[in-house]
Write a protein that holds these residues in place. Structure first.
Motif, PDB file in Angstrom:
ATOM      1  N   GLY A 182      71.113  76.838 -74.401  1.00  0.00           N
ATOM      2  CA  GLY A 182      71.200  77.871 -73.529  1.00  0.00           C
ATOM      3  C   GLY A 182      71.039  79.243 -73.821  1.00  0.00           C
ATOM      4  N   GLY A 183      71.046  80.023 -73.393  1.00  0.00           N
ATOM      5  CA  GLY A 183      70.850  81.405 -72.751  1.00  0.00           C
ATOM      6  C   GLY A 183      72.121  82.204 -74.474  1.00  0.00           C
ATOM      7  N   TYR A 184      73.144  81.956 -74.051  1.00  0.00           N
ATOM      8  CA  TYR A 184      74.399  82.105 -74.286  1.00  0.00           C
ATOM      9  C   TYR A 184      74.960  81.193 -75.496  1.00  0.00           C
ATOM     10  CZ  TYR A 184      73.872  85.225 -70.607  1.00  0.00           C
ATOM     11  OH  TYR A 184      73.418  86.332 -69.611  1.00  0.00           O
ATOM     12  N   GLY A 185      75.656  81.594 -76.500  1.00  0.00           N
ATOM     13  CA  GLY A 185      76.619  81.238 -77.329  1.00  0.00           C
ATOM     14  C   GLY A 185      78.230  81.323 -77.407  1.00  0.00           C
ATOM     15  N   SER A 186      78.712  80.548 -78.180  1.00  0.00           N
ATOM     16  CA  SER A 186      80.429  80.201 -78.078  1.00  0.00           C
ATOM     17  C   SER A 186      80.705  80.552 -79.843  1.00  0.00           C
ATOM     18  CB  SER A 186      80.943  79.582 -77.188  1.00  0.00           C
ATOM     19  OG  SER A 186      82.432  80.408 -77.779  1.00  0.00           O
ATOM     20  N   CYS A 187      81.796  82.391 -80.063  1.00  0.00           N
ATOM     21  CA  CYS A 187      80.876  82.108 -81.282  1.00  0.00           C
ATOM     22  C   CYS A 187      83.275  82.549 -81.750  1.00  0.00           C
ATOM     23  CB  CYS A 187      80.673  83.866 -82.015  1.00  0.00           C
ATOM     24  SG  CYS A 187      79.004  83.715 -81.826  1.00  0.00           S
ATOM     25  N   CYS A 188      83.301  81.698 -83.078  1.00  0.00           N
ATOM     26  CA  CYS A 188      85.143  82.144 -83.369  1.00  0.00           C
ATOM     27  C   CYS A 188      84.352  81.930 -85.340  1.00  0.00           C
ATOM     28  CB  CYS A 188      85.835  81.904 -82.729  1.00  0.00           C
ATOM     29  SG  CYS A 188      85.663  80.036 -82.564  1.00  0.00           S
ATOM     30  N   GLU A 199      71.343  87.286 -81.010  1.00  0.00           N
ATOM     31  CA  GLU A 199      72.149  87.450 -81.984  1.00  0.00           C
ATOM     32  C   GLU A 199      72.797  86.313 -82.241  1.00  0.00           C
ATOM     33  OE1 GLU A 199      75.785  88.532 -78.241  1.00  0.00           O
ATOM     34  OE2 GLU A 199      73.413  90.598 -78.375  1.00  0.00           O
ATOM     35  N   CYS A 200      73.251  85.317 -81.665  1.00  0.00           N
ATOM     36  CA  CYS A 200      74.066  83.939 -81.718  1.00  0.00           C
ATOM     37  C   CYS A 200      73.505  83.748 -83.043  1.00  0.00           C
ATOM     38  CB  CYS A 200      73.692  83.233 -80.629  1.00  0.00           C
ATOM     39  SG  CYS A 200      74.281  83.710 -78.910  1.00  0.00           S
ATOM     40  N   GLY A 201      72.241  84.011 -83.989  1.00  0.00           N
ATOM     41  CA  GLY A 201      72.331  83.215 -85.523  1.00  0.00           C
ATOM     42  C   GLY A 201      71.910  81.531 -84.583  1.00  0.00           C
ATOM     43  N   GLY A 202      71.683  81.122 -86.372  1.00  0.00           N
ATOM     44  CA  GLY A 202      71.909  80.307 -86.665  1.00  0.00           C
ATOM     45  C   GLY A 202      70.422  78.970 -85.729  1.00  0.00           C
ATOM     46  N   SER A 203      70.346  77.833 -85.804  1.00  0.00           N
ATOM     47  CA  SER A 203      68.867  77.381 -85.964  1.00  0.00           C
ATOM     48  C   SER A 203      68.478  77.400 -84.696  1.00  0.00           C
ATOM     49  CB  SER A 203      69.190  75.676 -86.622  1.00  0.00           C
ATOM     50  OG  SER A 203      69.787  75.416 -87.556  1.00  0.00           O
ATOM     51  N   SER A 222      68.620  80.096 -83.041  1.00  0.00           N
ATOM     52  CA  SER A 222      67.831  81.349 -83.267  1.00  0.00           C
ATOM     53  C   SER A 222      66.500  81.845 -84.050  1.00  0.00           C
ATOM     54  CB  SER A 222      69.332  82.353 -83.322  1.00  0.00           C
ATOM     55  OG  SER A 222      69.638  81.861 -81.737  1.00  0.00           O
ATOM     56  N   ALA A 223      65.905  83.329 -84.274  1.00  0.00           N
ATOM     57  CA  ALA A 223      64.818  83.205 -84.703  1.00  0.00           C
ATOM     58  C   ALA A 223      65.811  84.038 -86.436  1.00  0.00           C
ATOM     59  CB  ALA A 223      64.337  84.847 -83.694  1.00  0.00           C
ATOM     60  N   ASP A 224      66.691  84.806 -86.227  1.00  0.00           N
ATOM     61  CA  ASP A 224      67.183  84.880 -87.254  1.00  0.00           C
ATOM     62  C   ASP A 224      68.747  84.143 -87.710  1.00  0.00           C
ATOM     63  OD1 ASP A 224      68.435  85.760 -89.554  1.00  0.00           O
ATOM     64  OD2 ASP A 224      68.211  87.925 -88.748  1.00  0.00           O
ATOM     65  N   ARG A 225      69.001  83.073 -88.493  1.00  0.00           N
ATOM     66  CA  ARG A 225      70.146  82.285 -88.658  1.00  0.00           C
ATOM     67  C   ARG A 225      71.333  83.325 -88.711  1.00  0.00           C
ATOM     68  NH1 ARG A 225      72.375  77.726 -90.048  1.00  0.00           N
ATOM     69  NH2 ARG A 225      73.604  77.891 -91.722  1.00  0.00           N
ATOM     70  N   TYR A 226      70.967  83.904 -89.665  1.00  0.00           N
ATOM     71  CA  TYR A 226      72.216  85.103 -89.721  1.00  0.00           C
ATOM     72  C   TYR A 226      72.238  86.234 -89.215  1.00  0.00           C
ATOM     73  CZ  TYR A 226      71.513  81.799 -94.042  1.00  0.00           C
ATOM     74  OH  TYR A 226      71.369  81.083 -95.289  1.00  0.00           O
ATOM     75  N   ALA A 227      72.177  86.084 -87.503  1.00  0.00           N
ATOM     76  CA  ALA A 227      71.810  87.682 -86.998  1.00  0.00           C
ATOM     77  C   ALA A 227      73.213  87.690 -86.639  1.00  0.00           C
ATOM     78  CB  ALA A 227      70.954  87.450 -85.633  1.00  0.00           C
ATOM     79  N   SER A 228      74.080  86.043 -86.613  1.00  0.00           N
ATOM     80  CA  SER A 228      75.455  86.797 -85.490  1.00  0.00           C
ATOM     81  C   SER A 228      77.057  87.573 -85.645  1.00  0.00           C
ATOM     82  CB  SER A 228      76.853  85.001 -85.192  1.00  0.00           C
ATOM     83  OG  SER A 228      76.285  84.490 -86.805  1.00  0.00           O
TER      84      SER A 228
END
Length: 463
Positions: A226-232, A264-268, A270-276
């Motif tokens: 989806g368009g959103y992610g859940s970080c912690c 901005e979620c980063g990960g696989s 996203s365009a930049d894995r380390y963006a989060s």
């Protein structure tokens, strides 16, 4: 480490009542009855009190439907009648009670919980993700600074490509009900998941549907992004099969579950894995990756053909539960014998536990990006441990990288002779989910005898 694949890995072949989905309202068709389990709280003398708890399955596995019983999500697509936008989806869809044994292959017995890999019922369920609860409506919160966490595990049926993972994440104790009023199901129905990969496969995040921008997976008929992610923040106490294991802290810049948007979620995904705002790689200690290929496995020093105890210690600078986290140590107990973690044999990288110095050198020697230090290192992980974290117990296979980041050689394009690439003895062709699912349908993991207490209190040092 490399648990970015986590968000692609929990799936069920969806027939009428086994949709993998996450929603916010509680359904009324099946009662939600949590399997009971006990764990122990120990004091400095080693005296342990038994605590009654429960386990709940993550909402992403449940059937979600309209008030009329129509699926809100089928296969890996949303039903546009009910889910054209996030708010409307949470209003229109209900999360149903789970049938733990018959549908998900989850059973408990006193202090033990067994997670079966494949369960064939009305549909085909693959793996599961559970949370430990303190009561029917709240997750159990663990505060582990200056403490140790131990458990027994049976990984004897987990071959290459499988991962029995037990870990901690900074979820809300009520599943997000207080912060997000649109969520009326809460922890009772397993809502509010997050981790350091900022997963985007979750169907609802922070009380709203994740249907906007949803893209079905190309290699999995049941998942999407989806368009959103859940970080912690995430503390991987245990990621393992019978061939290899690792423990890994993943600090974040925030102290609670936080929604992220797109790249901005980063990960696989996203365009930049380390963006989060989180460290997706973490700083792992995998004995095989650290050079000792005779320490862990069937018939080895830690013999994975039988049950053993895993102890993780969170050492602070002053030894107190309020100090700064300075080291994470690991030991094992099997057949009455205490087994210290193996020491690294990689040139330029010494140590048998996780410290900031070890992590900095590991990134340098392996040529990895040091996102661990960037997001606060051990002090950052310590803040999450101090604020309280929720225990997750899971079993899964890997549609992103075939679990080679845990038990094989990864990245697959790198030479196996490069330091840090060899992570386990499994072949480069192992771990393909379709093969794993057909070859090991009877696989399972059993977690038992969970104990928490001051360092040195949860295990016997001799017979």
């Amino acid at each position: 480490m490399y648990q970015q694949i986590f968000f692609l890995l929990f799936f069920t072949t969806l027939l009428s009542f086994t949709n993998i989905v996450f929603c916010q309202k509680a359904g009324k068709l099946n009662p939600e009855v949590h399997p009971p389990i006990t764990w122990q709280q120990c004091d400095a003398t080693g005296k342990c009190d038994t605590i009654k708890g429960e386990v709940v399955i993550d909402a992403n596995w449940r059937w979600v439907h309209s008030d009329q019983g129509t699926n809100c999500y089928t296969g890996n697509t949303w039903n546009p009648t009910f889910c054209t936008d996030g708010v409307g989806c949470s209003q229109n869809c209900s999360l149903e009670g789970a049938q733990y044994q018959s549908v998900y292959g989850v059973t408990t017995d006193s202090s033990a919980v067994r997670l079966n890999f494949i369960t064939q019922g009305q549909g085909k369920n693959i793996g599961s993700r559970l949370f430990l609860m303190s009561n029917a409506t709240n997750y159990q919160m663990f505060y582990l600074l200056g403490q140790e966490f131990s458990f027994d595990v049976d990984v004897s049926k987990l071959d290459c490509g499988l991962n029995g993972a037990l870990y901690l994440v900074s979820m809300d104790s009520d599943g997000g009900m207080t912060r997000f009023p649109a969520n009326s199901a809460g922890a009772k129905y397993g809502t509010g998941y997050c981790d350091a990969q900022c997963p985007r496969d979750l169907k609802f995040i922070s009380g709203q549907g994740n249907c906007k921008g949803w893209v079905p997976s190309s290699n999995n008929p049941n998942t999407g992004v989806g368009g959103y992610g859940s970080c912690c923040a995430e503390m991987d106490l245990w990621e393992a099969n019978k061939m290899s294991n690792a423990f890994t802290p993943h600090p974040c810049d925030i102290s609670q579950q936080t929604l992220c948007n797109g790249d901005e979620c980063g990960g696989s995904a996203s365009a930049d894995r380390y963006a989060s705002i989180c460290d997706p790689d973490g700083c792992d200690f995998n004995p095989y990756r650290m050079g000792n290929h005779s320490f862990y496995g069937p018939g080895l020093q830690v013999d994975t053909s039988s049950v053993f105890t895993v102890v993780t210690q969170f050492v602070t600078t002053d030894g107190s539960p309020t100090g700064t986290l300075s080291a994470i140590k690991r030991l094992y107990v099997q057949n009455g014998k205490v087994i210290s973690q193996s020491e690294s044999t990689i040139p330029g990288l010494t140590g048998g536990g996780i410290t900031d110095d070890f992590c900095t050198k590991q990134k340098q020697v392996f040529g990895d990006k040091d996102s661990f230090t960037q997001h606060g290192g051990l002090a950052g992980m310590g803040k999450a441990l101090k604020d309280g974290m929720v225990l997750v117990l899971s079993l899964w296979d890997d549609y992103f990288a075939d679990m080679l980041w845990l038990d094989g050689s990864y990245p697959t394009t790198a030479s196996i002779d490069k330091p840090g690439v060899a992570r386990g003895p499994c072949s480069a062709t192992s771990g393909v989910p379709t093969t794993v699912e057909s070859k090991y349908p009877d696989a399972y993991v059993i977690y038992s005898n969970i104990k928490v207490g001051p360092i040195g209190s949860t295990f016997k040092k001799t017979l």
